[in-house]
Design a protein around this motif. Structure first.
Motif, short mmCIF file in Angstrom:
data_model
loop_
_atom_site.label_atom_id
_atom_site.label_comp_id
_atom_site.label_asym_id
_atom_site.label_seq_id
_atom_site.Cartn_x
_atom_site.Cartn_y
_atom_site.Cartn_z
N UNK A 62 0.77 -1.04 0.12
CA UNK A 62 -0.01 -0.08 0.03
C UNK A 62 0.89 1.05 -0.16
N UNK A 67 -1.58 7.43 -1.74
CA UNK A 67 -2.85 7.84 -1.12
C UNK A 67 -2.97 9.29 -0.56
N UNK A 68 -1.88 9.81 0.01
CA UNK A 68 -1.83 10.83 0.50
C UNK A 68 -2.05 12.00 -0.61
N UNK A 71 -5.51 11.86 -1.83
CA UNK A 71 -6.51 12.56 -0.78
C UNK A 71 -6.38 13.93 -0.91
N UNK A 72 -5.16 14.55 -1.08
CA UNK A 72 -4.97 16.04 -1.29
C UNK A 72 -5.85 16.55 -2.44
N UNK A 75 -9.50 16.41 -1.74
CA UNK A 75 -9.78 17.53 -0.91
C UNK A 75 -9.77 18.95 -1.59
N UNK A 88 5.25 25.66 5.21
CA UNK A 88 3.94 25.18 5.67
C UNK A 88 3.20 24.41 4.41
N UNK A 99 -11.33 19.71 4.43
CA UNK A 99 -11.68 18.49 5.49
C UNK A 99 -13.18 18.29 5.22
N UNK B 93 -10.00 8.42 7.42
CA UNK B 93 -8.65 8.47 6.75
C UNK B 93 -7.50 7.70 7.64
N UNK B 97 -5.77 4.05 6.72
CA UNK B 97 -4.34 3.92 6.81
C UNK B 97 -4.02 2.73 7.62
N UNK B 113 2.60 9.78 8.08
CA UNK B 113 1.82 9.68 6.92
C UNK B 113 0.61 11.16 7.20
N UNK B 116 1.94 14.33 5.48
CA UNK B 116 1.79 14.41 4.29
C UNK B 116 0.32 15.17 3.85
N UNK B 117 -0.58 14.99 4.95
CA UNK B 117 -1.57 15.85 4.83
C UNK B 117 -1.91 17.17 5.53
N UNK B 118 -0.81 17.86 5.72
CA UNK B 118 -0.52 18.70 6.52
C UNK B 118 -1.11 18.86 7.96
N UNK B 119 -1.04 17.78 8.69
CA UNK B 119 -1.63 17.58 9.81
C UNK B 119 -0.49 17.15 10.91
#
Lengths: 261, 201
Positions: A62, A67-68, A71-72, A75, A88, A99, B93, B97, B113, B116-119
């Motif tokens: 995987x 995946x990330x 996802x972006x 979004x 940032x 979100x 999410x 994962x 991980x 990568x989602x800015x968290x």
């Protein structure tokens, strides 16, 4: 240490370590050393288990980075060419509802019980019209520029229960204020609660007044014309009288829209 | 008693923290202890028939319960506050994962991980605020996630798995489908996850 090295699926370090331990064990003659050996075995078996786990998930690899990225995209990311602005947001700008979008999708899959709320809490209150009618009546009958101070309504973010209590309190205060000025004239009940513009509001007013009656803060009587009038009860009545007032009366008032009109 | 219990359960469920049998006994059932199971069963029936909710025991040792939605997936907009929506997005999410990575991940892997989602665990997030608290405390208390320490790790490491509420509220198949949808692939692309999802229906 060297945990990562041992975990590496291609390395045999774990096996080597085990063999080394085996060899060392022959030379052991003290309990303390045996204990150390036992501890080592526990560690080794943990690592072994982890290695086995990693083998399993590699069966269908995987790719979490992909995946990330996807996802972006989902979004709604706005990918820009310049990546030099801040550390940032490298490579893109996430919209404010990023979100929420994922959330909308997520809700389809969760069998989540909707959160329970009391409906009553969602009313936004404004000062009811009856109060103004009382003012107008007073002005008409005595020409005084008396203004009943409306209770300041701040943001209604309190719990639903408090909202009702505040309403009740406010209505009590209006009733009391009117009475301060004219102690011997009870107000006609209907004049007090009816809102000429809104049936719903009228019902709500009656609802709040019923609390006052129940708590003994106000009293309804019939006047000479057999019409109900309302007056606040005196705060410190004689002790005995109060205890006697426990007689519970139930009154049902029926009011439909036509009658109200 | 039954309707009191139904109301009690609905209100207790607001925070999504599992309801303990002890609380039910203390606050609602009180003197009717002997009829406990009958009252609970009737309450469960009411919840199902009136609200379409299912009362599920997630811990038979400690007797804790949750409410889940038993109605078929409704099309259209969900009546849900934005804040709740966003949390469920993050949760999905994380659960995805964990599942795709073999049902258990190390905390470092998960946070890497999420980066990568800015968290970021150390930083206030624009939407979620204290994310670390949300994930390690709120989601855990609600039983969506289970975090256990990995023995003999120094510094202490943790492994993250699905919690009992997650197991009841969402299926592995759904999660796999979500991942497939987001990545524009067929769920069978990940064969072992697919077989596992089919097996645990």
């Amino acid at each position: 240490e060297n945990r990562e090295a041992m975990l590496n699926s291609r390395s045999n370090r774990l096996t080597e370590a085990l063999e080394e331990a085996n060899a060392l064990f022959d030379g052991v003659c003290r309990a303390r050393e045996a204990a150390l050996d036992a501890q080592f075995l526990v560690l080794a078996s943990n690592i072994g288990k982890e290695k086995a786990n990693e083998l399993h998930s590699e069966m269908s690899a995987f790719d979490s980075t992909a995946f990330a990225e996807d996802l972006l995209t989902f979004m709604g990311i706005n990918r820009t060419e310049e990546t030099d602005d801040s550390e940032d947001d490298p490579g893109g700008f996430l919209p404010g509802d990023a979100w929420k979008r994922v959330g909308e999708e997520a809700l389809k899959y969760f069998k989540r019980a909707p959160v329970f709320h009391y409906m009553l809490g969602s009313f936004k209150s404004e000062p009811p019209v009856p109060k103004q009618r009382i003012e107008r009546q007073k002005k008409a009958s005595r020409g005084k520029a008396e203004q009943a101070m409306p209770a300041q309504l701040k943001k209604m973010e309190e719990s639903h229960q408090e909202a009702t209590e505040k309403e009740v309190e406010r209505i009590l205060r209006i009733l009391q204020t009117h009475f301060e000025n004219d102690p011997n004239t009870p107000i006609s009940f209907f004049d007090f609660v009816i809102d000429p513009n809104s049936f719903a509001r009228t019902v709500e007013n009656m609802f709040h007044v019923s609390f006052l009656i129940r708590d003994g803060l106000a009293r309804i009587k019939l006047d000479e014309d057999e019409l109900p009038v309302i007056e606040p009860t005196k705060p410190s009545g004689a002790g005995e009288e109060d205890s006697r007032a426990g007689a519970r009366n139930q009154v049902i008032i029926r009011l439909d829209q036509r009658e109200w009109k | 008693q039954v309707s009191e219990l139904v109301q009690f359960l609905l209100v207790k469920d607001q925070k999504k923290i599992p309801i303990k049998r002890a609380d039910m006994l203390k606050n609602v059932i009180r003197e009717y202890r002997d009829a406990y199971s009958e009252i609970v069963n009737k309450a469960g029936k009411t919840l199902q028939e009136v609200f379409g909710l299912q009362l599920v025991e997630i811990d038979s040792k400690r007797h804790t319960y949750i409410l889940i939605n038993n109605l078929p997936c409704a099309e259209g907009k969900y009546l849900c506050r934005d804040e709740e929506k966003e949390k469920m997005g993050l949760l999905l999410i994380i659960l995805s994962f964990i599942f795709m990575k073999g049902n258990s991940v190390k905390d470092s892997a998960l946070w890497e991980f999420l980066h990568l989602l800015r968290v970021y665990p150390g930083r206030q997030h624009q939407v979620f605020g204290d994310v670390r608290k949300l994930v390690t405390e709120e989601f855990v208390r609600q039983k969506y996630l289970e975090i256990t320490p990995i023995p003999l790790t120094d510094p202490q490491e943790f492994k993250y798995q699905w919690g009992p509420r997650a197991e009841k509220e969402i299926s592995k198949k759904d999660v796999l489908n979500a991942v497939a949808k987001i990545q524009g692939k067929d769920p069978t692309f990940w064969s072992s996850q697919y077989s596992e999802a089919e097996a645990t229906r």
